[in-house]
Design a protein around this motif. Structure first.
Motif, PDB file in Angstrom:
ATOM      1  N   ALA A   1     -21.005  33.558 -58.709  1.00 13.75           N
ATOM      2  CA  ALA A   1     -19.955  32.941 -58.900  1.00 13.75           C
ATOM      3  C   ALA A   1     -19.539  32.037 -58.666  1.00 13.75           C
ATOM      4  CB  ALA A   1     -18.874  33.897 -59.018  1.00 13.75           C
ATOM      5  N   ASN A   2     -19.313  31.531 -57.707  1.00  9.06           N
ATOM      6  CA  ASN A   2     -18.770  29.817 -56.582  1.00  9.06           C
ATOM      7  C   ASN A   2     -20.210  29.116 -56.694  1.00  9.06           C
ATOM      8  OD1 ASN A   2     -16.354  30.289 -55.914  1.00  9.06           O
ATOM      9  ND2 ASN A   2     -17.230  31.650 -53.530  1.00  9.06           N
ATOM     10  N   VAL A   3     -21.937  29.671 -57.267  1.00 13.03           N
ATOM     11  CA  VAL A   3     -22.253  28.662 -57.272  1.00 13.03           C
ATOM     12  C   VAL A   3     -22.578  28.304 -59.247  1.00 13.03           C
ATOM     13  CG1 VAL A   3     -25.079  28.815 -57.239  1.00 13.03           C
ATOM     14  CG2 VAL A   3     -24.049  29.813 -55.193  1.00 13.03           C
ATOM     15  N   VAL A   4     -22.102  29.375 -59.592  1.00 16.46           N
ATOM     16  CA  VAL A   4     -22.241  28.525 -61.022  1.00 16.46           C
ATOM     17  C   VAL A   4     -21.409  27.958 -60.903  1.00 16.46           C
ATOM     18  CG1 VAL A   4     -21.649  29.537 -63.543  1.00 16.46           C
ATOM     19  CG2 VAL A   4     -23.831  31.107 -61.962  1.00 16.46           C
ATOM     20  N   LEU A   5     -19.999  27.890 -60.968  1.00 15.71           N
ATOM     21  CA  LEU A   5     -19.182  27.403 -61.228  1.00 15.71           C
ATOM     22  C   LEU A   5     -19.118  25.369 -60.148  1.00 15.71           C
ATOM     23  CD1 LEU A   5     -16.392  29.980 -60.320  1.00 15.71           C
ATOM     24  CD2 LEU A   5     -16.529  28.859 -62.445  1.00 15.71           C
ATOM     25  N   ASN A   6     -19.590  25.488 -58.798  1.00 15.44           N
ATOM     26  CA  ASN A   6     -20.051  24.761 -58.722  1.00 15.44           C
ATOM     27  C   ASN A   6     -20.847  23.805 -58.931  1.00 15.44           C
ATOM     28  OD1 ASN A   6     -21.477  22.906 -55.901  1.00 15.44           O
ATOM     29  ND2 ASN A   6     -19.380  22.812 -55.581  1.00 15.44           N
ATOM     30  N   THR A   7     -22.434  24.189 -59.174  1.00 14.38           N
ATOM     31  CA  THR A   7     -23.241  23.472 -59.623  1.00 14.38           C
ATOM     32  C   THR A   7     -23.330  23.474 -60.846  1.00 14.38           C
ATOM     33  OG1 THR A   7     -24.495  24.427 -57.433  1.00 14.38           O
ATOM     34  CG2 THR A   7     -25.515  23.631 -59.131  1.00 14.38           C
ATOM     35  N   ALA A   8     -23.325  24.120 -62.432  1.00 17.73           N
ATOM     36  CA  ALA A   8     -23.212  24.252 -63.640  1.00 17.73           C
ATOM     37  C   ALA A   8     -21.736  23.731 -63.760  1.00 17.73           C
ATOM     38  CB  ALA A   8     -22.986  25.468 -64.294  1.00 17.73           C
ATOM     39  N   PHE A   9     -20.658  22.966 -63.032  1.00 19.73           N
ATOM     40  CA  PHE A   9     -19.445  23.188 -63.685  1.00 19.73           C
ATOM     41  C   PHE A   9     -18.667  22.343 -63.329  1.00 19.73           C
ATOM     42  CE2 PHE A   9     -19.954  27.850 -65.937  1.00 19.73           C
ATOM     43  CZ  PHE A   9     -20.826  27.218 -67.413  1.00 19.73           C
ATOM     44  N   GLY A  10     -19.425  22.381 -62.209  1.00 19.37           N
ATOM     45  CA  GLY A  10     -18.511  20.612 -60.847  1.00 19.37           C
ATOM     46  C   GLY A  10     -17.209  21.000 -60.359  1.00 19.37           C
ATOM     47  N   ASP A  11     -17.035  22.309 -60.463  1.00 20.48           N
ATOM     48  CA  ASP A  11     -15.719  22.842 -59.781  1.00 20.48           C
ATOM     49  C   ASP A  11     -15.536  23.052 -58.432  1.00 20.48           C
ATOM     50  OD1 ASP A  11     -14.965  23.369 -62.097  1.00 20.48           O
ATOM     51  OD2 ASP A  11     -14.842  25.797 -61.525  1.00 20.48           O
ATOM     52  N   PRO A  12     -15.085  22.745 -57.277  1.00 28.34           N
ATOM     53  CA  PRO A  12     -14.932  22.395 -55.894  1.00 28.34           C
ATOM     54  C   PRO A  12     -15.116  23.512 -55.081  1.00 28.34           C
ATOM     55  CG  PRO A  12     -12.864  21.536 -57.151  1.00 28.34           C
ATOM     56  CD  PRO A  12     -13.442  22.301 -57.790  1.00 28.34           C
ATOM     57  N   THR A  13     -16.029  24.308 -55.656  1.00 24.82           N
ATOM     58  CA  THR A  13     -15.716  25.631 -54.353  1.00 24.82           C
ATOM     59  C   THR A  13     -17.197  25.775 -53.702  1.00 24.82           C
ATOM     60  OG1 THR A  13     -17.214  26.397 -55.988  1.00 24.82           O
ATOM     61  CG2 THR A  13     -15.534  27.291 -57.021  1.00 24.82           C
ATOM     62  N   ILE A  14     -17.246  26.520 -52.854  1.00 24.54           N
ATOM     63  CA  ILE A  14     -18.203  26.610 -51.887  1.00 24.54           C
ATOM     64  C   ILE A  14     -18.218  28.100 -51.473  1.00 24.54           C
ATOM     65  CG2 ILE A  14     -17.994  26.786 -49.054  1.00 24.54           C
ATOM     66  CD1 ILE A  14     -16.649  24.755 -49.066  1.00 24.54           C
ATOM     67  N   ALA A  15     -19.669  28.698 -52.267  1.00 25.64           N
ATOM     68  CA  ALA A  15     -20.680  29.992 -51.712  1.00 25.64           C
ATOM     69  C   ALA A  15     -20.585  29.641 -50.559  1.00 25.64           C
ATOM     70  CB  ALA A  15     -21.785  29.959 -52.727  1.00 25.64           C
ATOM     71  N   VAL A  16     -20.634  31.285 -49.798  1.00 25.38           N
ATOM     72  CA  VAL A  16     -20.474  31.643 -48.484  1.00 25.38           C
ATOM     73  C   VAL A  16     -21.263  32.073 -47.688  1.00 25.38           C
ATOM     74  CG1 VAL A  16     -19.821  31.806 -46.232  1.00 25.38           C
ATOM     75  CG2 VAL A  16     -18.237  29.762 -47.689  1.00 25.38           C
ATOM     76  N   ASP A  17     -23.148  31.709 -48.073  1.00 25.46           N
ATOM     77  CA  ASP A  17     -24.168  32.357 -47.492  1.00 25.46           C
ATOM     78  C   ASP A  17     -24.591  32.504 -46.187  1.00 25.46           C
ATOM     79  OD1 ASP A  17     -25.074  30.261 -46.959  1.00 25.46           O
ATOM     80  OD2 ASP A  17     -26.411  29.777 -48.949  1.00 25.46           O
ATOM     81  N   THR A  18     -25.983  33.479 -45.741  1.00 27.63           N
ATOM     82  CA  THR A  18     -25.570  33.392 -43.736  1.00 27.63           C
ATOM     83  C   THR A  18     -25.940  31.850 -43.792  1.00 27.63           C
ATOM     84  OG1 THR A  18     -28.037  33.319 -44.934  1.00 27.63           O
ATOM     85  CG2 THR A  18     -26.720  35.332 -44.463  1.00 27.63           C
ATOM     86  N   HIS A  19     -26.413  30.884 -44.399  1.00 24.81           N
ATOM     87  CA  HIS A  19     -26.431  29.759 -43.908  1.00 24.81           C
ATOM     88  C   HIS A  19     -25.134  29.223 -43.596  1.00 24.81           C
ATOM     89  CE1 HIS A  19     -30.524  29.678 -44.337  1.00 24.81           C
ATOM     90  NE2 HIS A  19     -31.037  29.810 -45.654  1.00 24.81           N
ATOM     91  N   ILE A  20     -24.468  29.157 -44.626  1.00 24.47           N
ATOM     92  CA  ILE A  20     -23.250  28.485 -43.775  1.00 24.47           C
ATOM     93  C   ILE A  20     -22.573  28.724 -43.613  1.00 24.47           C
ATOM     94  CG2 ILE A  20     -20.577  27.459 -45.529  1.00 24.47           C
ATOM     95  CD1 ILE A  20     -22.569  27.190 -47.972  1.00 24.47           C
ATOM     96  N   PHE A  21     -22.426  30.143 -43.329  1.00 27.88           N
ATOM     97  CA  PHE A  21     -21.509  31.399 -42.180  1.00 27.88           C
ATOM     98  C   PHE A  21     -22.184  31.056 -40.913  1.00 27.88           C
ATOM     99  CE2 PHE A  21     -20.653  35.423 -40.003  1.00 27.88           C
ATOM    100  CZ  PHE A  21     -19.284  35.384 -40.239  1.00 27.88           C
ATOM    101  N   ARG A  22     -23.597  30.861 -40.436  1.00 31.57           N
ATOM    102  CA  ARG A  22     -23.870  30.518 -39.644  1.00 31.57           C
ATOM    103  C   ARG A  22     -23.593  28.844 -39.217  1.00 31.57           C
ATOM    104  NH1 ARG A  22     -28.710  31.221 -40.306  1.00 31.57           N
ATOM    105  NH2 ARG A  22     -29.464  29.107 -41.188  1.00 31.57           N
ATOM    106  N   VAL A  23     -23.518  28.129 -40.028  1.00 34.10           N
ATOM    107  CA  VAL A  23     -23.002  26.741 -39.780  1.00 34.10           C
ATOM    108  C   VAL A  23     -22.000  26.597 -39.581  1.00 34.10           C
ATOM    109  CG1 VAL A  23     -23.168  24.213 -40.431  1.00 34.10           C
ATOM    110  CG2 VAL A  23     -25.129  25.868 -41.054  1.00 34.10           C
ATOM    111  N   SER A  24     -20.381  27.251 -40.127  1.00 34.48           N
ATOM    112  CA  SER A  24     -19.295  26.435 -39.996  1.00 34.48           C
ATOM    113  C   SER A  24     -18.554  27.375 -39.282  1.00 34.48           C
ATOM    114  CB  SER A  24     -18.572  27.792 -41.414  1.00 34.48           C
ATOM    115  OG  SER A  24     -19.084  26.932 -42.820  1.00 34.48           O
ATOM    116  N   ASN A  25     -19.055  28.497 -38.213  1.00 35.75           N
ATOM    117  CA  ASN A  25     -19.266  29.286 -37.237  1.00 35.75           C
ATOM    118  C   ASN A  25     -19.847  28.184 -35.683  1.00 35.75           C
ATOM    119  OD1 ASN A  25     -17.255  31.898 -37.152  1.00 35.75           O
ATOM    120  ND2 ASN A  25     -18.778  32.039 -38.692  1.00 35.75           N
ATOM    121  N   ARG A  26     -20.949  28.167 -35.744  1.00 35.48           N
ATOM    122  CA  ARG A  26     -21.618  27.800 -34.974  1.00 35.48           C
ATOM    123  C   ARG A  26     -21.059  26.054 -34.374  1.00 35.48           C
ATOM    124  NH1 ARG A  26     -28.160  27.772 -35.579  1.00 35.48           N
ATOM    125  NH2 ARG A  26     -27.723  29.438 -34.842  1.00 35.48           N
TER     126      ARG A  26
END
Length: 215
Positions: A122-147
């Motif tokens: 839902a976050n990906v669609v809201l952000n990419t299709a509709f331009g909402d400032p949402t963040i979809a936390v997948d494994t990459h974002i989870f890792r980068v945010s913590n590391r």
């Protein structure tokens, strides 16, 4: 991590890639929704190979329903968990027609009510299709945010909440894509490429890697 560091990190991301976007191929919100639904535990490259064959034949809810589930499976059988995903795609198409006039709804609640669509999709669609400032936390974002220390958290919901709180507002729209791309190509899972990282001097990861020795 202090606000000044975060601002500089996202400033560098923006300077290097002013208009980031998803690596999934799509031309409409519906195509994006189906691509993201198919992408769970699969690569964007693998999904794109399948949708490049599927979408010229069927790229609307009605057209995919007209294909039937067996025909749909023939297009997506190279993607992991394709049996389950095919059922979810068919059920989602039916709900879109029954409840939303065949259109993808611009609402988190309505999106998350669709079969196979969770908070991340839902976050990906809201952000990419509709331009909402949402963040979809997948494994990459989870890792980068913590590391890096940008937004450490014990689970994806905590990380999402911290990112929404800590990322400067002017960067929120694109933060999702910058972080994914950084995790996919630089801050990779097994061993981050710190020696080739544009934010290495700002990152708070202790065990930074050195450049491989030239043979």
């Amino acid at each position: 991590m202090n606000p000044a560091k975060r601002f500089e990190i996202f400033s560098r991301f923006r300077a290097a890639n002013p208009h980031p976007t998803t690596e999934l191929d799509y031309t409409t919100p519906f195509e994006l929704l189906i691509a993201v639904l198919l992408s769970a535990q699969a690569t964007d490259v693998g999904v794109n190979k399948a949708t490049r064959r599927l979408y010229p034949v069927a790229n609307t809810p009605a057209a995919i329903l007209a294909l039937g589930i067996d025909e749909l499976k023939s297009y997506i059988q190279t993607i992991g968990l394709y049996h389950t995903k095919a059922k979810n795609v068919m059920a989602t198409c039916q709900m879109l027609i029954d409840l939303h006039g065949g259109e993808v709804p611009h609402s988190r609640e309505a999106l998350e009510a669709l079969p196979g669509v969770g908070r991340k999709t839902a976050n990906v669609v809201l952000n990419t299709a509709f331009g909402d400032p949402t963040i979809a936390v997948d494994t990459h974002i989870f890792r980068v945010s913590n590391r890096t220390g940008i937004a450490p958290g014990k689970d994806v919901v905590v990380v999402e909440q911290k990112l929404l709180k800590f990322v400067p507002k002017e960067f929120l729209q694109d933060a999702h894509h910058w972080l994914i791309l950084h995790g996919r190509y630089t801050c990779i899972a097994r061993k981050p490429l710190c020696w080739n990282c544009m934010i290495a001097d700002l990152c708070e990861y202790k065990a930074k890697t050195l450049a491989p020795a030239v043979k």
